[in-house]
Design a protein around this motif. Structure first.
Motif: not given
Length: 127
Positions: A45-58, A69-83
């Motif tokens: 298992r390998e990490a392909v993307s990550c978004i930090s809870g500290y500063d949203d760095s990726t 591209t990894i992103s958050r939608d905090n209003a909907k409570n989702f994290v998306y990796p767009q491939m």
């Protein structure tokens, strides 16, 4: 117990696009570090993307940089990796993983850094 739920996997053609999703029903993903790991058959298992809870760095693995591209939608409570521009080597089971202590995403993140995991969603790349 934390319940993460992935969705969005499926069949995609080489060069196509796919958006995976990770959510949780019992708590907010905001300010959590969320990583996506990929596991191909017979491989670790390998990490392909990550978004930090500290500063949203990726962080992106070299193999997906410029395409995912990894992103958050905090209003909907989702994290998306767009491939985008998906390649055959992107095939595998994708897992989202959560860490709640503001882990900074970096090339050295490993599965053991993340205590909570979803069940995975499968991505198949084929024409």
């Amino acid at each position: 117990q934390v319940h993460l739920v992935e969705s969005g996997g499926g069949l995609v053609q080489p060069g196509g696009s796919l958006r995976l999703s990770c959510t949780a029903s019992e708590f907010s993903l905001e300010e959590n570090t969320i990583a996506w790991f990929r596991q191909a058959p017979g491989k670790q298992r390998e990490a392909v993307s990550c978004i930090s809870g500290y500063d949203d760095s990726t962080y992106y693995a070299d193999s997906v940089k410029g395409r995912f591209t990894i992103s958050r939608d905090n209003a909907k409570n989702f994290v998306y990796p767009q491939m985008n521009n998906v390649k055959p080597e992107d095939a595998g089971d994708y897992y989202c993983a959560q860490e709640t202590r503001f882990l900074i995403c970096a090339p050295n993140i490993i599965p053991a850094d993340f205590p909570s995991w979803g069940q995975g969603t499968q991505v198949t790349v084929s024409s």
